[in-house]
Design a protein around this motif. Structure first.
Motif, short mmCIF file in Angstrom:
data_model
loop_
_atom_site.label_atom_id
_atom_site.label_comp_id
_atom_site.label_asym_id
_atom_site.label_seq_id
_atom_site.Cartn_x
_atom_site.Cartn_y
_atom_site.Cartn_z
N ARG A 1 0.86 -1.25 -0.07
CA ARG A 1 0.08 0.05 -0.12
C ARG A 1 0.97 1.22 0.05
NH1 ARG A 1 -4.79 -1.62 4.40
NH2 ARG A 1 -5.54 -3.63 3.08
N ARG A 2 2.05 1.22 0.77
CA ARG A 2 2.93 2.42 0.97
C ARG A 2 3.51 2.60 -0.51
NH1 ARG A 2 4.31 4.24 6.55
NH2 ARG A 2 2.36 3.72 7.99
N LEU B 1 -7.21 4.80 -0.81
CA LEU B 1 -6.23 3.71 -0.83
C LEU B 1 -6.84 2.74 -2.09
CD1 LEU B 1 -4.47 1.62 0.08
CD2 LEU B 1 -6.27 0.40 1.58
N LEU C 1 -1.44 3.78 5.11
CA LEU C 1 -0.81 4.76 4.27
C LEU C 1 0.14 5.44 4.91
CD1 LEU C 1 -3.58 5.85 2.01
CD2 LEU C 1 -1.83 4.19 1.46
N ASP C 2 1.04 6.18 4.44
CA ASP C 2 1.94 6.97 5.16
C ASP C 2 1.34 8.39 4.97
OD1 ASP C 2 4.20 8.78 5.82
OD2 ASP C 2 5.79 8.02 4.59
N LEU D 1 -5.39 4.21 -4.95
CA LEU D 1 -3.72 4.16 -5.14
C LEU D 1 -3.50 2.67 -5.70
CD1 LEU D 1 -2.70 5.95 -1.90
CD2 LEU D 1 -2.78 6.70 -4.50
N GLN E 1 1.67 4.24 -2.77
CA GLN E 1 1.24 5.78 -2.68
C GLN E 1 2.60 6.39 -3.00
OE1 GLN E 1 1.15 6.45 1.78
NE2 GLN E 1 0.93 8.62 1.48
N TYR E 2 3.88 5.88 -2.63
CA TYR E 2 5.06 6.51 -2.90
C TYR E 2 5.14 6.72 -4.53
CZ TYR E 2 6.34 5.46 1.68
OH TYR E 2 6.30 5.55 3.29
N VAL F 1 -6.11 7.58 7.63
CA VAL F 1 -5.03 7.31 6.98
C VAL F 1 -4.16 6.04 7.45
CG1 VAL F 1 -2.69 8.12 6.03
CG2 VAL F 1 -4.99 9.50 5.52
N LYS F 2 -3.77 6.24 8.67
CA LYS F 2 -2.99 5.08 9.34
C LYS F 2 -3.54 3.86 9.52
CE LYS F 2 -0.08 6.04 12.30
NZ LYS F 2 1.21 5.79 11.91
N CYS G 1 2.15 9.33 -5.73
CA CYS G 1 2.32 10.53 -5.28
C CYS G 1 3.78 11.42 -5.84
CB CYS G 1 2.56 10.77 -3.63
SG CYS G 1 0.76 10.59 -3.08
#
Length: 348
Positions: A85-86, A330, A215-216, A333, A89-90, A210-211, A93
């Motif tokens: 998931r992160r 999420l 996600l970050d 993403l 996101q990275y 978000v947490k 973004c």
């Protein structure tokens, strides 16, 4: 979720048996049962090492706010284990084209929300000023929907915020309260103090959501990366400011639930200090403890207001909607949805 807010700066939290004691000047001013506690919010307060250890062991989310009500940080027990998931996101973004597309959606939604709110109040108050500002914000929203440069999207968001707050005083129907523009860090009057505190609480709601989804919170798109700033939470809170934040503050003021004498106001030249005690002495405005507690209770009732979700047609609460939106972000993403759709307050 069982939450407890320690609102009076200068307090100290210590443990006694199965309770936390809120201390001030060596006197107990509050007790918090540890059983069932899931979140503790401290405003300008401190704690003992034994309390911190207990909170970690019990996995109690602990949020630290400054005496001004600004987010300082939180006690993190561990990070979410969903690396995929992160990573998504990275990658998203960090891609300029995709990042500006997300920011564009968020700014367009924020401007539409503000325009709809001003338009409704213009009808209620028969205000040409509000009606004109609403029309201008609709125009800015249309411009934002077409922009492809991040700096220009941010510029439109800034223009919209300036326009919105330039007519905000028209929304205040109690002559004892005055509003001469948005001021932050620190807020200079009671209305700005209420707005800042409410926005901080809402940002904390989004950060928690978000947490929860893994996600970050520190990497977003609209808000520039800055050490300690939860940029993603700051991005996603934009769609909630008007409908959840401003409506709550204005409702309490216009119904005279909150009054000017509920605040301590000081004529200070420099709103700064060397420590917490000095900061408190130099705050231009401060809620009295009684009204601070009443305000938080009103906020909690507000966040637990029932609403039908327009996406699922099921009943939930404002807090539930925020968490649902984090899950929708999420899914976007992760490639499970073509785009992220901000909550459509302007359609309700």
């Amino acid at each position: 979720m069982e939450r407890y807010y320690v609102l009076e700066p200068g307090t100290y939290v210590k443990k006694q048996g199965e309770c936390l004691l809120i201390m001030k000047n060596h006197e107990v001013v509050g007790r918090v049962p540890l059983e069932g506690l899931e979140q503790l919010v401290l405003v300008g307060s401190s704690m003992s090492g034994a309390v911190m250890q207990e909170l970690v062991q019990r996995r109690v989310e602990t949020v630290f706010l400054s005496p001004w009500g600004h987010f300082r940080g939180r006690l993190v027990v561990d990070e979410h284990k969903h690396v995929a998931r992160r990573r998504a996101q990275y990658l998203t973004c960090s891609d300029p084209e995709r990042a500006v597309a997300i920011a564009r959606l968020l700014v367009e939604a924020k401007l539409k929300n503000g325009a709809r709110f001003l338009s409704r109040r213009a009808g209620e108050y028969n205000s040409a000023v509000l009606r004109e500002a609403a029309g201008q914000m609709v125009g800015l929203a249309r411009m934002a929907a077409l922009e492809k440069e991040m700096d220009l999207v941010r510029g439109l968001e800034g223009r919209g915020a300036h326009l919105y707050f330039s007519v905000f005083s028209e929304l205040i129907r109690v002559p004892e309260f005055t509003f001469n523009g948005r001021t932050k860090r620190p807020p200079r009057d009671p209305i700005n103090a209420l707005l800042s505190f409410t926005y901080t609480l809402l940002t904390n709601e989004v950060l928690t959501a978000v947490k929860i989804v893994g996600l970050d919170p520190y990497l977003g798109t609209l808000h520039v990366e800055e050490y300690g700033r939860p940029s993603l939470a700051c991005d996603l809170v934009e769609e909630w400011r008007t409908h959840l934040g401003d409506r709550l503050v204005l409702g309490l003021i216009n119904r005279r639930v909150v009054r000017p004498d509920d605040f301590v106001q000081r004529d200070v030249a420099v709103a700064d200090g060397v420590d917490e005690e000095d900061l408190r002495a130099h705050r231009p405005v401060e809620m009295k403890p009684r009204i601070a507690r009443a305000f938080v209770e009103a906020y909690e009732r507000w966040m637990n207001t029932s609403i039908k979700c327009p996406f699922t047609q099921t009943m939930t609460t404002y807090r539930g909607i925020i968490r649902d939106q984090a899950r929708r972000f999420l899914r976007f993403l992760m490639g499970e949805a073509e785009r992220y759709e901000p909550f459509p307050w302007w359609r309700l």
